[in-house]
Scaffold this motif. Structure first.
Motif, PDB file in Angstrom:
ATOM      1  N   LYS A 158     -14.850  21.008  31.649  1.00  0.00           N
ATOM      2  CA  LYS A 158     -15.104  21.116  30.207  1.00  0.00           C
ATOM      3  C   LYS A 158     -14.003  20.484  29.363  1.00  0.00           C
ATOM      4  CE  LYS A 158     -18.375  22.310  29.354  1.00  0.00           C
ATOM      5  NZ  LYS A 158     -19.488  21.321  29.467  1.00  0.00           N
ATOM      6  N   SER A 217     -17.103  25.698  24.637  1.00  0.00           N
ATOM      7  CA  SER A 217     -17.884  24.744  25.413  1.00  0.00           C
ATOM      8  C   SER A 217     -18.501  25.409  26.642  1.00  0.00           C
ATOM      9  CB  SER A 217     -16.993  23.564  25.828  1.00  0.00           C
ATOM     10  OG  SER A 217     -17.753  22.591  26.499  1.00  0.00           O
ATOM     11  N   ARG A 261     -21.419  27.666  25.458  1.00  0.00           N
ATOM     12  CA  ARG A 261     -22.597  26.860  25.126  1.00  0.00           C
ATOM     13  C   ARG A 261     -23.217  26.242  26.379  1.00  0.00           C
ATOM     14  NH1 ARG A 261     -21.353  22.488  22.398  1.00  0.00           N
ATOM     15  NH2 ARG A 261     -19.093  22.682  22.535  1.00  0.00           N
ATOM     16  N   TYR A 262     -22.369  25.759  27.294  1.00  0.00           N
ATOM     17  CA  TYR A 262     -22.840  25.113  28.515  1.00  0.00           C
ATOM     18  C   TYR A 262     -23.690  26.064  29.353  1.00  0.00           C
ATOM     19  CZ  TYR A 262     -22.475  22.143  32.698  1.00  0.00           C
ATOM     20  OH  TYR A 262     -22.748  21.344  33.787  1.00  0.00           O
ATOM     21  N   SER A 314     -22.513  20.105  26.411  1.00  0.00           N
ATOM     22  CA  SER A 314     -23.036  21.444  26.164  1.00  0.00           C
ATOM     23  C   SER A 314     -24.036  21.405  25.012  1.00  0.00           C
ATOM     24  CB  SER A 314     -21.889  22.399  25.808  1.00  0.00           C
ATOM     25  OG  SER A 314     -20.953  22.467  26.859  1.00  0.00           O
TER      26      SER A 314
END
Length: 197
Positions: A16, A79, A82-83, A167
């Motif tokens: 990330k 991130s 969201r990912y 993401s």
């Protein structure tokens, strides 16, 4: 992880932090491109020290340098949060569907986080080893011009990065109380990022 023998450079891949884009752009020209399994692709400094460093120092150069990209800690967790909301992850133990970002960060701050918040640590990934092995060069994810200028000079080629492994676009908001807790409990994450020149 990418190894460039002529440039005497190893790029370690913290998840990330945009390293998939770097690997896609530079992997074909690397002497070694570790793509799989994930534990080797994303080898932290301790694993690099144990399995890769001895061979690279012997066969490439004793002066080979390591570099990594570090992301601002709240953005990094955002991130991950969201990912793990990608549609195909729904129902899996590490999915974050229905979990607020505050709850995700609260869970991350636990001594043993649940699966959905178990994403590792940038500070632990780069923790110096007892034999002195440590990361040589650090770049901020948020300063792409500096990162690209370094790579272009070191590798002697122009570089264009595409967006990879992105993401989902979901607003990330962290309450002041949870942010304060995160900064207190995971101070090493912020010290690492803020210490990058």
């Amino acid at each position: 992880m990418l190894v460039f023998s002529k440039a005497k450079l190893v790029i370690l891949s913290i998840p990330k932090t945009g390293t998939t884009a770097i690997e896609t752009a530079l992997g074909p020209s690397a002497a070694i491109w570790v793509q799989d399994p994930p534990d080797l692709k994303h080898a932290p400094i301790y694993r690099y020290n144990r399995f890769f460093r001895p061979a690279l120092e012997k066969f490439v150069s004793p002066d080979i340098q390591t570099m990594a990209v570090v992301r601002e800690p709240i953005s990094w967790l955002g991130s991950w949060w969201r990912y793990r909301q990608r549609p195909f992850m729904e129902g899996k133990a590490n999915a974050t569907h229905g979990i607020s970002f505050d709850d995700f960060v609260e869970a991350y701050c636990q001594g043993k986080p649940p699966a959905f918040a178990n994403v590792g640590s940038q500070a632990n990934f780069l923790k110096p080893q007892p034999n002195g092995t440590s990361i040589d060069l650090l770049f901020r994810y948020e300063d792409q011009p500096k990162l690209l200028a370094f790579l272009e000079e070191r590798l002697e080629r122009p570089i264009t990065l595409a967006r990879e492994n992105v993401s989902p676009e979901i607003p990330v908001a962290l309450s002041p109380a949870v942010e304060a807790k995160y900064r207190r409990k995971c101070a090493a994450e912020f010290e690492l990022y803020e210490g990058i020149a």
